[in-house]
Structure formats: structure tokens, C-alpha cells
Design an enzyme around this catalytic site. Structure first.
Site, PDB file in Angstrom:
ATOM      1  N   ASN A 207       0.796  -1.228   0.000  1.00 43.65           N
ATOM      2  CA  ASN A 207       0.000   0.000   0.000  1.00 43.65           C
ATOM      3  C   ASN A 207       0.826   1.274   0.000  1.00 43.65           C
ATOM      4  O   ASN A 207       0.340   2.336  -0.389  1.00 43.65           O
ATOM      5  CB  ASN A 207      -0.921   0.018   1.228  1.00 43.65           C
TER       6      ASN A 207
ATOM      7  N   THR B 177      12.039 -17.655 -30.858  1.00 42.65           N
ATOM      8  CA  THR B 177      10.606 -17.641 -30.575  1.00 42.65           C
ATOM      9  C   THR B 177       9.852 -17.899 -31.866  1.00 42.65           C
ATOM     10  O   THR B 177      10.088 -17.221 -32.872  1.00 42.65           O
ATOM     11  CB  THR B 177      10.179 -16.290 -29.993  1.00 42.65           C
TER      12      THR B 177
ATOM     13  N   LYS C 166       7.284 -17.670 -34.659  1.00 41.64           N
ATOM     14  CA  LYS C 166       6.408 -16.617 -35.165  1.00 41.64           C
ATOM     15  C   LYS C 166       5.595 -17.158 -36.334  1.00 41.64           C
ATOM     16  O   LYS C 166       6.067 -18.051 -37.042  1.00 41.64           O
ATOM     17  CB  LYS C 166       7.242 -15.411 -35.624  1.00 41.64           C
TER      18      LYS C 166
ATOM     19  N   LYS D 113       3.417 -15.323 -33.472  1.00 43.29           N
ATOM     20  CA  LYS D 113       3.249 -15.779 -32.098  1.00 43.29           C
ATOM     21  C   LYS D 113       1.879 -16.389 -31.847  1.00 43.29           C
ATOM     22  O   LYS D 113       1.724 -17.244 -30.977  1.00 43.29           O
ATOM     23  CB  LYS D 113       3.502 -14.634 -31.126  1.00 43.29           C
TER      24      LYS D 113
ATOM     25  N   LYS E 294      10.982 -21.611 -28.747  1.00 45.77           N
ATOM     26  CA  LYS E 294      10.231 -21.063 -27.610  1.00 45.77           C
ATOM     27  C   LYS E 294       8.797 -20.743 -27.983  1.00 45.77           C
ATOM     28  O   LYS E 294       8.530 -20.199 -29.056  1.00 45.77           O
ATOM     29  CB  LYS E 294      10.934 -19.788 -27.121  1.00 45.77           C
TER      30      LYS E 294
ATOM     31  N   ASP F 217       5.828 -18.222 -27.538  1.00 51.36           N
ATOM     32  CA  ASP F 217       5.714 -16.828 -27.134  1.00 51.36           C
ATOM     33  C   ASP F 217       4.959 -16.758 -25.813  1.00 51.36           C
ATOM     34  O   ASP F 217       4.212 -17.672 -25.461  1.00 51.36           O
ATOM     35  CB  ASP F 217       4.995 -16.006 -28.207  1.00 51.36           C
ATOM     36  N   GLU F 218       5.158 -15.664 -25.093  1.00 48.57           N
ATOM     37  CA  GLU F 218       4.541 -15.562 -23.771  1.00 48.57           C
ATOM     38  C   GLU F 218       3.018 -15.584 -23.833  1.00 48.57           C
ATOM     39  O   GLU F 218       2.360 -15.965 -22.869  1.00 48.57           O
ATOM     40  CB  GLU F 218       5.015 -14.293 -23.055  1.00 48.57           C
TER      41      GLU F 218
ATOM     42  N   HIS G 274       9.695 -16.049 -18.561  1.00 45.67           N
ATOM     43  CA  HIS G 274       9.457 -14.829 -19.332  1.00 45.67           C
ATOM     44  C   HIS G 274       8.957 -13.737 -18.401  1.00 45.67           C
ATOM     45  O   HIS G 274       8.275 -14.015 -17.413  1.00 45.67           O
ATOM     46  CB  HIS G 274       8.443 -15.073 -20.454  1.00 45.67           C
TER      47      HIS G 274
END
EC number: 4.1.1.39
Length: 475
Positions: free
Chosen positions: A123, A173, A175, A177, A201, A203-204, A294
Site C-alpha cells: 500500500n 521464438t 512466429k 506468435k 520457444k 511466445d509468452e 518470461h
């Protein structure tokens, strides 16, 4: 009716509001070896003294609240309170200060990044007396470090599992993606691994969407890995993203990956949360899986210079929570990252002991007590012309990840992978021979093109591509 009794001052309690400075600003405090130390960049509201703001940060992130309460007398605040023990102005900035706060170790649950962050970055970041607040660094004492499991395996064990030494690791990665079917996705994985990459990989964003459900992806990717391994004689892997909407579903995906015999899985640790990440890291350690992490969402937290949490803190938190790889920026690619700052937190990820060095943004000496290191992952807008700089900046213990820089090759995925592998090995050999990659890197790449038509084609495609934008977050 029972008559109301008057509260006597001599009873040890006086209602009302008092300055935080009276209790939480202690410039004479001597820091203990077991204290967790924090460096906050704070911007007070106009007219608010920095000492009051620093004390407020210490109070609101530990034992304090806005008014005096009866129950303060039922515990020992001197034992448990956070203390602002030093404040220094930020050079070149108006009304900005670095406030140093010490927290007793007993404020935090053992082995819980979640609990630590709930207190230190809770906070207090919405406190009205502050215009802005940023956590720049944390010193995690050995007594607290030893309560964490840390990375499932670490850099050396990963190299032993992969049987790959003396160079950086190469990744890609897949693609686009989003949008590929599972079979076409597996085909791209196979082509990249056969061409010479160590890893591909998810992608996230790839979880389990209607166009490609997770189980289908896992099966086709496992087939691609085994086929590429059989043809190349090298250990290969693909970061199968186990991130899911619930921890139970995440663990189900991790179990499936283990049963398929793949070497590594992946997690989005900020969107997934530290509790889920630690649970997954423990499972990976117990079951021999490497864990790629990631950092999706990090720039929401760390990119603004005056407010949020610096990535070096998020990197330390990940090392404690658990992960074998972590995306760390590239310095030279399309994503944010100043060289000295990036190298500072890369050392905090990999090394066992890191000295205080303000020139690299490291506010405290950090002793990791033999906790395994995390391999940095350089990813985002990089291609073969960046290879000399990447090898020079990151050295061998890094994973260099070329997404578009592999799949964008004019001859296809496998030639794109081959181009990156040749560039990496040429730069590694040149460095080992004593050549200066910062000065001669271009010549090294051009020379390697004579023996690799795939590399020559890649160099021609990306010879004019640059990402020359100024870094926002500077020291």
C-alpha cells in the site's frame, strides 16, 4: 449503563496522530547483518520534508498505520518496525531522494517472495504524501536467502544436461506468435532445431487458445524435438509454456511435459504470480525439468524512472522464487535496456557474490550463498549483425534468442537457424583468439559469410536494420 472511564496519559497510550519521523526515522541506526535493506527513489509532495516521507515509507511498509493504536502496546515495535536510516538527494534531480530502509528479518515469512513484496511494495506506493516512489534495489541477507529453494537447476547443471559448453546457447521464438495450428507450429520448431538452434520457444501469449490447444502443441513439439535430436545428434529443447489460468491447470501441463520427456518448460512469472512460480520451480527441481522464465508485464512495473520497481529487484525476486532462464533485455535490440544497468542485474542473476557498484545501479552488496545462478536471455529485435556485440556483452553464459532474426531469413527457417549458429561460433572463436569484437565484429561476420551462404543471405537482408532510440530508464 456503565459510565465511560477516562483514559489516563500515565496508562501509556495517547490517542491521536503523530509524525512518522518520531518513530521511524532513525539516522543513528546501525544496520544488522540479518536486515533486509531497501533503496527507494522517492518524490515527496511539495512542502513535505523528505525525512517525513522516508519515515512514512518505513512505517507503512512495516508496522505503522496512520494513527496511534492501543495494540501498539501489546508488542515490541522497536523489534519489528522498519527504519529509514539514511536519505540522500538524487544528483541532477529536483525534489528526488534515495531513502534507505532497514526491515527486521522477522517481518517476513521464510521462502515467500509473495509475502516479502506484499509488505515492501504494498500500500505504501499509493501513499498521498508521495508524488512517486520507486524501489531501486534490495539487499537480501544470507539468513533470508537460505530459506529459498531458488532456481531448479542453475547454469552448470543445465550445461551438463544439454552437454553444451564453451559458447552461448541459441534460441528462437516461433512466429507468428499467435494463429498457427499445432502441426504447423511443430513443423517450424523442427526446422529451427534441425538448422542448428539449441532451443525454440513458445511466445509468452501462447497458452491454450482455440486455434491451438496446449496438449496438441505439446505433442507436436515433442515429436519435432525428438526428430531434430535424432538427425543432429545434439540435445534440443522447446520452452513449452505451462502458464495457465489456475495453478492446478499449470501443474497439469507441467506433468504432461515431464511425461513426454522434454527437457524444459516455461512460465510467465509476473502475470502468473510468484506463488505459482515457486510451486512450479519446486516441481521442476524434483522432476528434472529446466524452467524458462518470461517477464511479460515487467515494463508496466519497471520502465518509469520515478515510480514502480526496478527490474534488478524483479530479477532478484525471480532468482529466489526459482527459474533457470530469465529474459533480461539485449542492450542492442528493440527493447529498453542501458548497457551498464543491464550488466548490473545480469551479474545479480548469474554470480554468487556481487559488490555494491552505484555506477551500475547496484546499491547493496549481495551474497547469494551458493544459490544457483539464472541464465540471462537476450531477446527482442536482434539479428546476425548484433552477434558480435551480444557475445561481447553477455559472454558464454547466456541464451541468445532470435525470433524474426531466424524465421525472417529469405530461404526459410532452417537456413535462418544455420546463419545464427555460424555467426555465434565465428564470434566465439574470434573472441577466444583474442580479437576485439567491439571493434572487429563486423569483419568477423563478413569473413564467416565466405563459408556460409545462409549467413551471407541473412547479412544482406538485415544490413540496414537498427533500433536507435534513447533509453528512458538511465542512472
Amino acid at each position: 449503563m456503565v459510565p465511560q472511564t477516562e483514559t489516563k496519559a500515565g496508562a501509556g497510550f495517547k490517542a491521536g496522530v503523530k509524525d512518522y519521523r518520531l518513530t521511524y526515522y532513525t539516522p543513528d541506526y546501525v544496520v544488522r547483518d540479518t536486515d533486509i535493506l531497501a533503496a527507494f527513489r522517492m518524490t515527496p509532495q511539495l512542502g513535505v520534508p523528505p525525512e517525513e516521507c522516508g519515515a512514512a515509507v518505513a512505517a507503512e511498509s512495516s508496522t505503522g498505520t496512520w494513527t496511534t493504536v492501543w495494540t501498539d502496546g501489546l508488542t515490541s515495535l522497536d523489534r519489528y518496525k522498519g527504519r529509514c536510516y539514511d536519505i540522500e538527494p538524487v544528483p541532477g534531480e529536483d525534489n528526488q531522494y534515495i531513502a534507505y530502509v532497514a526491515y527486521p528479518i522477522d517481518l517476513f515469512e521464510e521462502g515467500s517472495v509473495t509475502n516479502m513484496f506484499t509488505s515492501i511494495v504494498g500500500n505504501v506506493f499509493g501513499f498521498k504524501a508521495l508524488r512517486a516512489l520507486r524501489l531501486e534495489d534490495l539487499r537480501i541477507p544470507p539468513a533470508y536467502v537460505k530459506t529459498f529453494v531458488g532456481p531448479p537447476h542453475g547454469i552448470q547443471v543445465e550445461r551438463d544436461k544439454l552437454n553444451k559448453y564453451g559458447r552461448g546457447l541459441l534460441g528462437c521464438t516461433i512466429k507468428p506468435k499467435l494463429g498457427l495450428s499445432a502441426k504447423n507450429y511443430g513443423r517450424a520448431v523442427y526446422e529451427c532445431l534441425r538448422g542448428g538452434l539449441d532451443f525454440t520457444k513458445d511466445d509468452e501469449n501462447v497458452n491454450s487458445q482455440p486455434f491451438m490447444r496446449w496438449r496438441d502443441r505439446f505433442l507436436f513439439v515433442a515429436e519435432a524435438i525428438y526428430k531434430a535430436q535424432a538427425e543432429t545428434g545434439e540435445v534440443k529443447g522447446h520452452y513449452l509454456n505451462a502458464t495457465a489460468g489456475t495453478c492446478e491447470e499449470m501443474m497439469k501441463r507441467a506433468v504432461c511435459a515431464k511425461e513426454l520427456g522434454v527437457p524444459i518448460i516455461m512460465h510467465d512469472y509476473l502475470t502468473g504470480g510468484f506463488t505459482a512460480n515457486t510451486s512450479l520451480a519446486i516441481y521442476c527441481r524434483d522432476n528434472g525439468l529446466l524452467l524458462h522464465i518470461h517477464r511479460a508485464m515487467h515494463a508496466v512495473i519497471d520502465r518509469q524512472r520515478n515510480h514502480g520497481i526496478h527490474f534488478r529487484v524483479l530479477a532478484k525476486a525471480l532468482r529466489m522464487s526459482g527459474g533457470d532462464h530469465l529474459h533480461s533485455g539485449t542492450v542492442v535490440g528493440k527493447l529498453e535496456g542501458e548497457r551498464e544497468v543491464t550488466l548490473g542485474f545480469v551479474d545479480l542473476m548469474r554470480d554468487d557474490y556481487v559488490e555494491k557498484d552505484r555506477s551500475r545501479g547496484i546499491y547493496f552488496t549481495q551474497d547469494w550463498c551458493s544459490m544457483p545462478g539464472v541464465m540471462p536471455v537476450a531477446s527482442g529485435g536482434i539479428h546476425v549483425w548484433h552477434m558480435p556485440a551480444l557475445v561481447e556483452i553477455f559472454g558464454d553464459d547466456a541464451c541468445l534468442q532470435f525470433g524474426g532474426g531466424t524465421l525472417g531469413h529469405p530461404w526459410g527457417n532452417a537456413p535462418g537457424a544455420a546463419a545464427n549458429r555460424v555467426a555465434l561460433e565465428a564470434c566465439t572463436q574470434a573472441r577466444n583468439e583474442g580479437r576485439d569484437l567491439a571493434r572487429e565484429g563486423g569483419d568477423v561476420i563478413r569473413s564467416a559469410c565466405k563459408w556460409s551462404p545462409e549467413l551471407a543471405a541473412a547479412c544482406e537482408v538485415w544490413k540496414e536494420i537498427k533500433f536507435e532510440f534513447d533509453t528512458i530508464d538511465k542512472l
